[in-house]
Design a protein around this motif. Structure first.
Motif, PDB file in Angstrom:
ATOM      1  N   LEU A   1      19.192 -16.578  39.653  1.00 51.68           N
ATOM      2  CA  LEU A   1      20.406 -17.217  40.168  1.00 51.68           C
ATOM      3  C   LEU A   1      20.830 -16.509  41.459  1.00 51.68           C
ATOM      4  O   LEU A   1      20.632 -15.306  41.600  1.00 51.68           O
ATOM      5  CB  LEU A   1      21.529 -17.135  39.132  1.00 51.68           C
ATOM      6  N   PRO A   2      21.423 -17.241  42.383  1.00 52.57           N
ATOM      7  CA  PRO A   2      21.816 -16.616  43.648  1.00 52.57           C
ATOM      8  C   PRO A   2      23.055 -15.736  43.480  1.00 52.57           C
ATOM      9  O   PRO A   2      23.895 -15.995  42.624  1.00 52.57           O
ATOM     10  CB  PRO A   2      22.127 -17.807  44.550  1.00 52.57           C
ATOM     11  N   THR A   3      23.134 -14.717  44.308  1.00 50.55           N
ATOM     12  CA  THR A   3      24.372 -13.940  44.367  1.00 50.55           C
ATOM     13  C   THR A   3      25.371 -14.684  45.248  1.00 50.55           C
ATOM     14  O   THR A   3      26.567 -14.621  45.026  1.00 50.55           O
ATOM     15  CB  THR A   3      24.109 -12.535  44.925  1.00 50.55           C
ATOM     16  N   ASP A   4      24.841 -15.402  46.267  1.00 50.92           N
ATOM     17  CA  ASP A   4      25.652 -16.251  47.140  1.00 50.92           C
ATOM     18  C   ASP A   4      24.716 -17.271  47.784  1.00 50.92           C
ATOM     19  O   ASP A   4      23.961 -16.935  48.695  1.00 50.92           O
ATOM     20  CB  ASP A   4      26.352 -15.418  48.212  1.00 50.92           C
ATOM     21  N   ARG A   5      24.747 -18.485  47.328  1.00 53.29           N
ATOM     22  CA  ARG A   5      23.786 -19.484  47.818  1.00 53.29           C
ATOM     23  C   ARG A   5      24.048 -19.937  49.244  1.00 53.29           C
ATOM     24  O   ARG A   5      23.229 -20.618  49.841  1.00 53.29           O
ATOM     25  CB  ARG A   5      23.693 -20.661  46.869  1.00 53.29           C
ATOM     26  N   TRP A   6      25.173 -19.569  49.823  1.00 56.78           N
ATOM     27  CA  TRP A   6      25.526 -20.048  51.159  1.00 56.78           C
ATOM     28  C   TRP A   6      25.119 -19.097  52.274  1.00 56.78           C
ATOM     29  O   TRP A   6      25.372 -19.384  53.437  1.00 56.78           O
ATOM     30  CB  TRP A   6      27.021 -20.341  51.231  1.00 56.78           C
ATOM     31  N   VAL A   7      24.486 -17.990  51.958  1.00 55.52           N
ATOM     32  CA  VAL A   7      24.092 -17.039  53.014  1.00 55.52           C
ATOM     33  C   VAL A   7      22.589 -17.078  53.293  1.00 55.52           C
ATOM     34  O   VAL A   7      22.048 -16.194  53.931  1.00 55.52           O
ATOM     35  CB  VAL A   7      24.530 -15.597  52.682  1.00 55.52           C
ATOM     36  N   GLY A   8      21.925 -18.083  52.815  1.00 56.76           N
ATOM     37  CA  GLY A   8      20.493 -18.195  53.061  1.00 56.76           C
ATOM     38  C   GLY A   8      19.695 -17.340  52.108  1.00 56.76           C
ATOM     39  O   GLY A   8      20.103 -17.064  50.980  1.00 56.76           O
TER      40      GLY A   8
ATOM     41  N   GLN B   1      11.530 -19.149  55.625  1.00 62.26           N
ATOM     42  CA  GLN B   1      11.826 -19.775  56.914  1.00 62.26           C
ATOM     43  C   GLN B   1      12.785 -20.952  56.738  1.00 62.26           C
ATOM     44  O   GLN B   1      13.759 -21.081  57.469  1.00 62.26           O
ATOM     45  CB  GLN B   1      10.538 -20.246  57.577  1.00 62.26           C
ATOM     46  N   THR B   2      12.520 -21.793  55.746  1.00 61.02           N
ATOM     47  CA  THR B   2      13.395 -22.941  55.493  1.00 61.02           C
ATOM     48  C   THR B   2      14.791 -22.485  55.102  1.00 61.02           C
ATOM     49  O   THR B   2      15.786 -23.038  55.574  1.00 61.02           O
ATOM     50  CB  THR B   2      12.801 -23.841  54.390  1.00 61.02           C
ATOM     51  N   MET B   3      14.878 -21.471  54.261  1.00 65.02           N
ATOM     52  CA  MET B   3      16.192 -20.972  53.838  1.00 65.02           C
ATOM     53  C   MET B   3      16.959 -20.365  55.012  1.00 65.02           C
ATOM     54  O   MET B   3      18.172 -20.516  55.102  1.00 65.02           O
ATOM     55  CB  MET B   3      16.031 -19.942  52.721  1.00 65.02           C
ATOM     56  N   GLU B   4      16.277 -19.686  55.919  1.00 67.40           N
ATOM     57  CA  GLU B   4      16.942 -19.108  57.082  1.00 67.40           C
ATOM     58  C   GLU B   4      17.418 -20.182  58.051  1.00 67.40           C
ATOM     59  O   GLU B   4      18.504 -20.089  58.604  1.00 67.40           O
ATOM     60  CB  GLU B   4      16.003 -18.129  57.805  1.00 67.40           C
ATOM     61  N   GLU B   5      16.596 -21.201  58.236  1.00 68.86           N
ATOM     62  CA  GLU B   5      16.949 -22.277  59.170  1.00 68.86           C
ATOM     63  C   GLU B   5      18.127 -23.104  58.674  1.00 68.86           C
ATOM     64  O   GLU B   5      18.937 -23.561  59.470  1.00 68.86           O
ATOM     65  CB  GLU B   5      15.749 -23.200  59.388  1.00 68.86           C
TER      66      GLU B   5
ATOM     67  N   GLY C   1      18.787 -24.168  51.934  1.00 68.28           N
ATOM     68  CA  GLY C   1      17.661 -25.087  51.856  1.00 68.28           C
ATOM     69  C   GLY C   1      17.310 -25.475  50.443  1.00 68.28           C
ATOM     70  O   GLY C   1      16.331 -26.169  50.224  1.00 68.28           O
ATOM     71  N   GLN C   2      18.111 -25.024  49.492  1.00 68.83           N
ATOM     72  CA  GLN C   2      17.775 -25.262  48.088  1.00 68.83           C
ATOM     73  C   GLN C   2      17.578 -26.750  47.801  1.00 68.83           C
ATOM     74  O   GLN C   2      16.639 -27.128  47.114  1.00 68.83           O
ATOM     75  CB  GLN C   2      18.844 -24.690  47.176  1.00 68.83           C
ATOM     76  N   ASP C   3      18.429 -27.604  48.338  1.00 71.13           N
ATOM     77  CA  ASP C   3      18.311 -29.035  48.065  1.00 71.13           C
ATOM     78  C   ASP C   3      17.062 -29.635  48.708  1.00 71.13           C
ATOM     79  O   ASP C   3      16.525 -30.620  48.220  1.00 71.13           O
ATOM     80  CB  ASP C   3      19.559 -29.775  48.542  1.00 71.13           C
ATOM     81  N   GLN C   4      16.592 -29.047  49.797  1.00 67.43           N
ATOM     82  CA  GLN C   4      15.397 -29.551  50.487  1.00 67.43           C
ATOM     83  C   GLN C   4      14.111 -29.043  49.847  1.00 67.43           C
ATOM     84  O   GLN C   4      13.038 -29.539  50.167  1.00 67.43           O
ATOM     85  CB  GLN C   4      15.406 -29.109  51.942  1.00 67.43           C
ATOM     86  N   LEU C   5      14.200 -28.055  49.010  1.00 63.08           N
ATOM     87  CA  LEU C   5      13.010 -27.405  48.481  1.00 63.08           C
ATOM     88  C   LEU C   5      12.687 -27.795  47.040  1.00 63.08           C
ATOM     89  O   LEU C   5      12.101 -27.028  46.293  1.00 63.08           O
ATOM     90  CB  LEU C   5      13.140 -25.883  48.638  1.00 63.08           C
TER      91      LEU C   5
ATOM     92  N   ARG D   1      10.428 -32.620  38.593  1.00 63.96           N
ATOM     93  CA  ARG D   1      10.625 -31.905  39.850  1.00 63.96           C
ATOM     94  C   ARG D   1      10.736 -30.409  39.616  1.00 63.96           C
ATOM     95  O   ARG D   1      11.145 -29.959  38.546  1.00 63.96           O
ATOM     96  CB  ARG D   1      11.811 -32.445  40.632  1.00 63.96           C
ATOM     97  N   PHE D   2      10.345 -29.686  40.659  1.00 61.92           N
ATOM     98  CA  PHE D   2      10.264 -28.228  40.619  1.00 61.92           C
ATOM     99  C   PHE D   2      11.036 -27.669  41.806  1.00 61.92           C
ATOM    100  O   PHE D   2      10.849 -28.110  42.941  1.00 61.92           O
ATOM    101  CB  PHE D   2       8.792 -27.802  40.711  1.00 61.92           C
ATOM    102  N   SER D   3      11.904 -26.702  41.548  1.00 62.02           N
ATOM    103  CA  SER D   3      12.637 -26.032  42.620  1.00 62.02           C
ATOM    104  C   SER D   3      11.803 -24.865  43.146  1.00 62.02           C
ATOM    105  O   SER D   3      11.522 -23.921  42.409  1.00 62.02           O
ATOM    106  CB  SER D   3      13.983 -25.506  42.131  1.00 62.02           C
ATOM    107  N   HIS D   4      11.459 -24.927  44.417  1.00 65.08           N
ATOM    108  CA  HIS D   4      10.678 -23.855  45.035  1.00 65.08           C
ATOM    109  C   HIS D   4      11.551 -22.658  45.402  1.00 65.08           C
ATOM    110  O   HIS D   4      11.044 -21.681  45.936  1.00 65.08           O
ATOM    111  CB  HIS D   4       9.949 -24.379  46.270  1.00 65.08           C
ATOM    112  N   VAL D   5      12.832 -22.731  45.120  1.00 67.55           N
ATOM    113  CA  VAL D   5      13.726 -21.596  45.378  1.00 67.55           C
ATOM    114  C   VAL D   5      13.920 -20.755  44.123  1.00 67.55           C
ATOM    115  O   VAL D   5      13.829 -19.534  44.170  1.00 67.55           O
ATOM    116  CB  VAL D   5      15.098 -22.075  45.916  1.00 67.55           C
TER     117      VAL D   5
END
Length: 177
Positions: free
Chosen positions: A25-32, A97-101, A105-109, A121-125
């Motif tokens: 789980l993310p500590t903060d999903r909004w910081v990439g 790279q996708t997460m930094e850009e 990028g979680q929804d795109q991955l 479906r599989f989450s690559h994050v």
């Protein structure tokens, strides 16, 4: 965990259902990528988190009669195995790279694959696996026209031999072409 057994128990209600919890789980999903411990800690940690979920997803695909030969995230071959590719260094770099850009990028991955009677479906994050099932017509065991239950109506007499694995696209979405 046998995801196929879980898949069979999921209602055919056209809703997304979780088959496997996220591996992290993310500590903060909004910081990439810095908000995700599996990404921020380097490739070795990434591999530890993602190897199991990717392997479980690969097994589920095979159980459902599907197989992915090319990764849609980085357009690389999965010929050494889906789990080996997903846990590999080049795939890890592409996810980072996708997460930094995008910062999120979680929804795109998500990688979504069409299977008979639904989608998986599989989450690559984070390694989460979900499915969405649809009601399908019951197979009518008929070999002669007289054995059909109703005249002049369509019935399913066998499951399809193959289904398109991607919603968009042309002939390349079909594994038999």
């Amino acid at each position: 965990m046998d995801l196929f057994a879980v898949w069979k128990e999921v209602p055919k209600d056209s809703q997304w259902w979780r088959l496997r919890q996220p591996a992290v789980l993310p500590t903060d999903r909004w910081v990439g990528l810095l908000g995700w411990p599996n990404l921020a800690s380097g490739h070795k940690v990434w591999k530890e988190y993602m190897q199991d979920p990717a392997s479980a997803f690969e097994t589920l695909l095979r159980d459902l009669g599907a197989e992915y030969l090319t990764c849609p995230i980085c357009n690389k071959s999965c010929d050494k195995g889906y789990d080996v590719h997903v846990a590999g260094q080049p795939h890890y770099r592409q996810i980072c790279q996708t997460m930094e850009e995008t910062r999120d990028g979680q929804d795109q991955l998500w990688q979504t694959i069409r299977v008979y009677s639904g989608w998986v479906r599989f989450s690559h994050v984070d390694g989460e696996v979900q499915c969405r099932r649809f009601p399908v017509a019951e197979v009518v065991p008929a070999t002669l026209p007289q054995e059909l239950p109703t005249a002049l109506t369509w019935v399913l007499i066998s499951a399809p031999a193959v289904v398109a694995m991607k919603h968009e696209g042309g002939y390349d979405a079909w594994p038999n072409l």
